[in-house]
Design a protein around this motif. Structure first.
Motif, PDB file in Angstrom:
ATOM      1  N   LEU A  62     -28.010  56.880   8.081  1.00  0.00           N
ATOM      2  CA  LEU A  62     -28.385  57.516   9.345  1.00  0.00           C
ATOM      3  C   LEU A  62     -27.342  58.543   9.768  1.00  0.00           C
ATOM      4  CD1 LEU A  62     -29.652  54.322  11.174  1.00  0.00           C
ATOM      5  CD2 LEU A  62     -31.067  56.319  10.606  1.00  0.00           C
ATOM      6  N   GLU A  63     -26.059  58.171   9.644  1.00  0.00           N
ATOM      7  CA  GLU A  63     -25.001  59.107  10.017  1.00  0.00           C
ATOM      8  C   GLU A  63     -25.066  60.367   9.157  1.00  0.00           C
ATOM      9  OE1 GLU A  63     -20.688  57.977  11.217  1.00  0.00           O
ATOM     10  OE2 GLU A  63     -20.561  58.646   9.126  1.00  0.00           O
ATOM     11  N   SER A  64     -25.313  60.181   7.867  1.00  0.00           N
ATOM     12  CA  SER A  64     -25.377  61.353   6.984  1.00  0.00           C
ATOM     13  C   SER A  64     -26.575  62.238   7.319  1.00  0.00           C
ATOM     14  CB  SER A  64     -25.445  60.911   5.519  1.00  0.00           C
ATOM     15  OG  SER A  64     -26.685  60.293   5.230  1.00  0.00           O
ATOM     16  N   ASP A  65     -27.586  61.652   7.968  1.00  0.00           N
ATOM     17  CA  ASP A  65     -28.755  62.415   8.395  1.00  0.00           C
ATOM     18  C   ASP A  65     -28.591  63.008   9.792  1.00  0.00           C
ATOM     19  OD1 ASP A  65     -30.059  61.903   6.028  1.00  0.00           O
ATOM     20  OD2 ASP A  65     -31.227  60.229   6.808  1.00  0.00           O
ATOM     21  N   GLY A  66     -27.421  62.812  10.387  1.00  0.00           N
ATOM     22  CA  GLY A  66     -27.145  63.418  11.680  1.00  0.00           C
ATOM     23  C   GLY A  66     -27.574  62.600  12.884  1.00  0.00           C
ATOM     24  N   VAL A  67     -27.934  61.339  12.681  1.00  0.00           N
ATOM     25  CA  VAL A  67     -28.328  60.480  13.805  1.00  0.00           C
ATOM     26  C   VAL A  67     -27.079  60.084  14.596  1.00  0.00           C
ATOM     27  CG1 VAL A  67     -29.371  58.274  14.460  1.00  0.00           C
ATOM     28  CG2 VAL A  67     -30.342  59.620  12.578  1.00  0.00           C
ATOM     29  N   ALA A  68     -27.165  60.145  15.925  1.00  0.00           N
ATOM     30  CA  ALA A  68     -26.028  59.783  16.774  1.00  0.00           C
ATOM     31  C   ALA A  68     -25.870  58.266  16.811  1.00  0.00           C
ATOM     32  CB  ALA A  68     -26.236  60.318  18.189  1.00  0.00           C
ATOM     33  N   LEU A  69     -24.755  57.770  16.292  1.00  0.00           N
ATOM     34  CA  LEU A  69     -24.478  56.336  16.259  1.00  0.00           C
ATOM     35  C   LEU A  69     -23.343  56.016  17.222  1.00  0.00           C
ATOM     36  CD1 LEU A  69     -24.544  55.596  12.416  1.00  0.00           C
ATOM     37  CD2 LEU A  69     -26.435  55.486  14.050  1.00  0.00           C
ATOM     38  N   ARG A  70     -23.518  54.938  17.961  1.00  0.00           N
ATOM     39  CA  ARG A  70     -22.467  54.515  18.887  1.00  0.00           C
ATOM     40  C   ARG A  70     -21.528  53.508  18.243  1.00  0.00           C
ATOM     41  NH1 ARG A  70     -24.259  53.134  24.728  1.00  0.00           N
ATOM     42  NH2 ARG A  70     -23.728  55.339  25.007  1.00  0.00           N
ATOM     43  N   ARG A  71     -22.092  52.505  17.572  1.00  0.00           N
ATOM     44  CA  ARG A  71     -21.244  51.435  17.047  1.00  0.00           C
ATOM     45  C   ARG A  71     -22.003  50.642  15.993  1.00  0.00           C
ATOM     46  NH1 ARG A  71     -16.624  50.027  20.558  1.00  0.00           N
ATOM     47  NH2 ARG A  71     -15.244  48.849  19.207  1.00  0.00           N
ATOM     48  N   LEU A  72     -21.244  49.996  15.111  1.00  0.00           N
ATOM     49  CA  LEU A  72     -21.783  49.111  14.090  1.00  0.00           C
ATOM     50  C   LEU A  72     -21.076  47.764  14.190  1.00  0.00           C
ATOM     51  CD1 LEU A  72     -23.311  48.425  11.423  1.00  0.00           C
ATOM     52  CD2 LEU A  72     -21.444  49.585  10.192  1.00  0.00           C
ATOM     53  N   PHE A  73     -21.868  46.708  14.308  1.00  0.00           N
ATOM     54  CA  PHE A  73     -21.343  45.341  14.336  1.00  0.00           C
ATOM     55  C   PHE A  73     -21.838  44.598  13.104  1.00  0.00           C
ATOM     56  CE2 PHE A  73     -21.423  46.575  18.802  1.00  0.00           C
ATOM     57  CZ  PHE A  73     -20.211  46.100  19.276  1.00  0.00           C
ATOM     58  N   MET A  74     -20.903  44.056  12.327  1.00  0.00           N
ATOM     59  CA  MET A  74     -21.240  43.272  11.137  1.00  0.00           C
ATOM     60  C   MET A  74     -20.693  41.860  11.308  1.00  0.00           C
ATOM     61  SD  MET A  74     -20.437  46.153   8.180  1.00  0.00           S
ATOM     62  CE  MET A  74     -21.070  45.128   6.850  1.00  0.00           C
ATOM     63  N   LEU A  75     -21.584  40.880  11.394  1.00  0.00           N
ATOM     64  CA  LEU A  75     -21.196  39.488  11.593  1.00  0.00           C
ATOM     65  C   LEU A  75     -21.335  38.725  10.280  1.00  0.00           C
ATOM     66  CD1 LEU A  75     -21.865  40.507  14.516  1.00  0.00           C
ATOM     67  CD2 LEU A  75     -22.598  38.161  15.014  1.00  0.00           C
ATOM     68  N   ALA A  76     -20.250  38.095   9.844  1.00  0.00           N
ATOM     69  CA  ALA A  76     -20.229  37.285   8.626  1.00  0.00           C
ATOM     70  C   ALA A  76     -20.860  38.024   7.450  1.00  0.00           C
ATOM     71  CB  ALA A  76     -20.925  35.944   8.880  1.00  0.00           C
ATOM     72  N   PRO A  77     -20.340  39.202   7.105  1.00  0.00           N
ATOM     73  CA  PRO A  77     -20.973  40.001   6.046  1.00  0.00           C
ATOM     74  C   PRO A  77     -20.696  39.427   4.648  1.00  0.00           C
ATOM     75  CG  PRO A  77     -18.968  41.080   6.792  1.00  0.00           C
ATOM     76  CD  PRO A  77     -19.172  39.885   7.691  1.00  0.00           C
TER      77      PRO A  77
END
Length: 214
Positions: A123-138
């Protein structure tokens, strides 16, 4: 304000995806939540996923959680991770169309955290505005993850995880070039038994808009 999620179907790559959507008036952002492994009883009704939805809701977000292909009433069958990333991208597109102009936060638990991480990178590479990423127990010992470059990342790892090896997550975290934060949750199992309130206390402040007071 209604806090009831509305059941619906969104268009996925293999057919309709079953979902629950909360349309929050004057939302500060949107949150997409990805569930655990489809082959091990993972669904959008998982208690950690439901907790993440409530945390985002209480922080003022519109939310969407959904069943990956082949889960519940979602069409298709298990996509070996790649297909589930495509499902998450379809869900993100739907959210973007439904809530234009609002930044997207991705949240995932277990398998869903790796899906969320890979989806965020695309998504970021496609220019979508991202606020945050949360990864739980990846489960990074079993799934490759390509992460977004600029989107802030928070990793939450139970210290007594019986499904994901904590030491492998810690080593993966140390290997990342990307600045991020790693939150270790003491005396906590993979499914956050007895720790859901603590999880909310950890994540709620981090869901505030970047630069917001508090």
């Amino acid at each position: 304000m209604s806090t009831r999620e509305i059941p619906l179907f969104i268009d996925g790559p293999e057919g309709p995806l079953e979902a629950l959507h909360l349309d929050t008036p004057d939302a500060v952002g949107v949150a997409l939540i990805c569930h655990p492994h489809p082959l091990f009883a993972g669904t959008m009704q998982n208690k950690v996923v439901a907790t993440l939805q409530r945390i985002a809701r209480d922080a003022g977000y519109a939310t969407l959680r959904f069943n990956f292909r082949g889960v519940g009433q979602s069409a298709g069958g298990y996509g070996e991770g790649r297909g589930e990333i495509d499902d998450a991208l379809a869900a993100a597109r739907w959210l973007g169309e439904r809530h234009p102009g609002l930044p997207l936060t991705l949240m995932g638990f277990s398998f869903g955290s790796c899906v969320a991480g890979n989806a965020a990178a695309r998504l970021e590479s496609d220019g979508v505005a991202l606020r945050r990423l949360f990864m739980l127990a990846p489960p990074v010992e079993r799934f490759d993850v390509e992460l977004p470059v600029d989107c802030p990342l928070t990793v939450v790892q139970p210290e007594d995880d019986e499904v994901v090896t904590p030491a492998r997550v810690y080593a993966w975290s140390e290997s990342l070039d990307k600045p991020h934060e790693l939150l270790r949750v003491p005396a906590c199992s993979h499914f956050f038994h007895g720790k859901l309130i603590e999880l909310k206390e950890l994540l709620q402040p981090r869901l505030a808009p970047i630069g917001a007071a508090g």
